[in-house]
Scaffold this active site. Structure first.
Site, PDB file in Angstrom:
ATOM      1  N   TYR A 144      10.727 -16.779  -4.828  1.00  0.00           N
ATOM      2  CA  TYR A 144      10.365 -16.603  -3.413  1.00  0.00           C
ATOM      3  C   TYR A 144       9.842 -15.187  -3.224  1.00  0.00           C
ATOM      4  O   TYR A 144      10.422 -14.223  -3.721  1.00  0.00           O
ATOM      5  CB  TYR A 144      11.603 -16.811  -2.535  1.00  0.00           C
ATOM      6  CG  TYR A 144      11.347 -16.637  -1.053  1.00  0.00           C
ATOM      7  CD1 TYR A 144      10.600 -17.571  -0.333  1.00  0.00           C
ATOM      8  CD2 TYR A 144      11.863 -15.536  -0.362  1.00  0.00           C
ATOM      9  CE1 TYR A 144      10.383 -17.408   1.020  1.00  0.00           C
ATOM     10  CE2 TYR A 144      11.639 -15.375   0.998  1.00  0.00           C
ATOM     11  CZ  TYR A 144      10.902 -16.313   1.691  1.00  0.00           C
ATOM     12  OH  TYR A 144      10.682 -16.153   3.033  1.00  0.00           O
ATOM     13  N   ASP A 239       8.513  -8.222  -8.053  1.00  0.00           N
ATOM     14  CA  ASP A 239       9.025  -8.320  -6.690  1.00  0.00           C
ATOM     15  C   ASP A 239      10.499  -7.920  -6.746  1.00  0.00           C
ATOM     16  O   ASP A 239      11.360  -8.733  -7.079  1.00  0.00           O
ATOM     17  CB  ASP A 239       8.836  -9.740  -6.145  1.00  0.00           C
ATOM     18  CG  ASP A 239       9.342  -9.860  -4.716  1.00  0.00           C
ATOM     19  OD1 ASP A 239       9.945  -8.884  -4.211  1.00  0.00           O
ATOM     20  OD2 ASP A 239       9.142 -10.929  -4.104  1.00  0.00           O
ATOM     21  N   LYS A 267      14.632  -5.027   1.773  1.00  0.00           N
ATOM     22  CA  LYS A 267      16.089  -5.169   1.870  1.00  0.00           C
ATOM     23  C   LYS A 267      16.833  -3.819   1.788  1.00  0.00           C
ATOM     24  O   LYS A 267      16.877  -3.101   2.775  1.00  0.00           O
ATOM     25  CB  LYS A 267      16.582  -6.198   0.852  1.00  0.00           C
ATOM     26  CG  LYS A 267      15.936  -7.574   1.156  1.00  0.00           C
ATOM     27  CD  LYS A 267      16.572  -8.794   0.561  1.00  0.00           C
ATOM     28  CE  LYS A 267      16.003 -10.040   1.242  1.00  0.00           C
ATOM     29  NZ  LYS A 267      15.241 -10.913   0.397  1.00  0.00           N
TER      30      LYS A 267
END
Ligand SMILES: *Cc1c(COP(=O)(O)O)cnc(C)c1O
Length: 429
Positions: A144, A239, A267
């Site tokens: 994702y 990522d 995050k």
């Protein structure tokens, strides 16, 4: 457990918000229950609006590696807020942030701040396409990378949890530029490269998969990708929105010793505020406007509150002696406890862990090293496990295909509590 107010508020929310939530997995759909609404949180304790308290292992899906409402971060946000919340003009804090990121992340020479992980990955891919003058990207099934159109092809996380890895609304044109390979299967990557000679701008990968549950890279897999990219003139994009500042000061790239060309982060970097960033080799980053032709902008990018929170976070990680060694100890203790519970109860399950991220998979399979093995899991069992955990005052991700995060704020008592709750739940399943 009384959830009266949460149930009322969920009904109310659904009238004005699609599904009652602003991000799909929050609705608890796949664990067949209603979400709890949160009133407040401090350290590792979350309190819902009915007054129930939980020990939190979701950490806002990863950012809160120091726990909730960390005193240093709160102080930094308050001080920044008093000086104004946004200027849309450069500040010293942004440069300080960039310098710190460049120093901590081995492969980053220049970095651009954005407002979410999704923005970071979308922008990094645009830059990779412009730099290589190629259109296709290769991603892995079950990984994702946020909700950008061209990433919602066999995507993980909430898309996977809700059974919509290929979202309607993504055009065929977008989909055709996204090539797919299997995580941990280097042959599948070679095959795609052979079939698409000189067309692939970049491989984008979660260096440790977190969005199909934790699946670590096999030995040599990341190096294999590095070699393929170098040989074919394609860029390697890590990522690291989850792994950045979580697996080590320098993220997965430092942890595994592999240098990507571009890195996306999010995050943890925001200290709990909405932040993302992407960076890499100066030669590539210099293609960005205003010095290069690749456009990317943001009204609130580099926002003073977000920079203050992020700087307080990163400085703590950078300056606390043995921060990651201590985190590893806590996570290892939890892993050992859960593995012991699996043995004692005889339940069919596999625990995967890398550093402070882990997933308990309910499966008959001996191991979970691929997307297909992750998919073999019994999500009904996970739903039951989730509900039992919540009743024992343990807040874990409401989906089989997510991570459990250990934070520096977790105490021995917290770890013992979840091990006991885990034993109780496993023995009842
Ligand atoms: C969460 C996540 C994103 C998206 O970040 P948002 O801030 O939710 O847009 C991208 N990549 C990975 C690996 C993630 O876990």
């Amino acid at each position: 457990m009384n959830l009266k107010k949460s149930i009322e508020q969920f009904e109310r929310a659904q009238k004005s918000i699609p599904g009652g939530v602003n991000s799909p997995v929050r609705a608890f759909k796949s664990v067949q229950t209603d979400p709890v609404f949160i009133k407040s949180a401090k350290g590792t304790t979350i309190t819902d609006i009915d007054g129930n308290q939980y020990t939190d292992f979701v950490a806002s899906w990863g950012p809160l590696i120091l726990g909730h409402a960390n005193d240093n971060i709160l102080k930094a946000i308050n001080e920044a807020a008093a000086k104004g919340t946004s200027y849309g003009a450069p500040t010293e804090a942004e440069t300080e942030m960039a310098e710190l990121i460049c120093r901590m992340m081995p492969s980053i020479e220049k970095v651009r701040m954005v407002n979410s992980g999704t923005e970071a990955t979308m922008s990094a891919v645009r830059l990779a396409r412009a730099y290589t003058k190629r259109e296709s990207i290769l991603k892995f099934v079950g990984n994702y990378h946020g909700h950008g159109d061209f990433f919602l092809i066999k995507a993980g996380s909430g898309a996977l949890t809700l059974g919509i890895p290929d979202s309607p609304g993504v055009t065929e044109g977008n989909a055709k530029d996204t090539l797919l390979a299997d995580y941990n299967d280097i042959e599948s990557v070679k095959k795609v490269f052979e079939e698409n000679k000189d067309k692939i701008a970049a491989i984008i990968i979660e260096p440790v998969s977190g969005n199909m549950g934790v699946v670590p890279p096999k030995d040599g897999f990341l190096q294999g990708l590095r070699d393929i990219c170098t040989q074919n003139g394609s860029l390697l994009i890590f990522d690291e929105v989850i792994t950045g500042f979580r697996l080590s000061k320098g993220g997965a790239q430092e942890y595994f010793g592999i240098m990507p060309d571009l890195t996306t982060i999010g995050k943890i970097i925001g200290g709990g505020l909405p932040v993302g960033a992407y960076g890499g080799k100066a030669e590539i980053m210099n293609q960005l406007a205003p010095i290069g032709p690749v456009y990317q902008a943001g009204t609130l990018s580099g926002n003073p509150l977000a920079m203050a929170a992020g700087l307080a976070m990163l400085k703590t990680l950078d300056e606390t002696p043995d921060f990651y060694a201590k985190l590893e100890e806590k996570a290892a203790k939890l892993e050992a406890g859960i593995k012991n519970n699996i043995r004692k109860t005889g339940i069919k399950a596999v625990l995967n862990r890398v550093g402070s991220m882990m997933t308990l998979f309910f499966t008959d399979s001996e191991k979970v090293t691929s997307f297909n093995e992750a998919m073999s899991c019994n999500t009904e069992k996970y739903a039951e496990y989730f509900q039992k955990s919540l009743k024992s005052g343990i807040y874990i991700a409401p989906s089989q295909f997510e991570c459990l995060f250990v934070s520096a704020a977790h105490t021995d008592k917290d770890i013992d509590k979840i091990i006991q709750a885990n034993y109780k739940a496993l023995s009842e399943l």
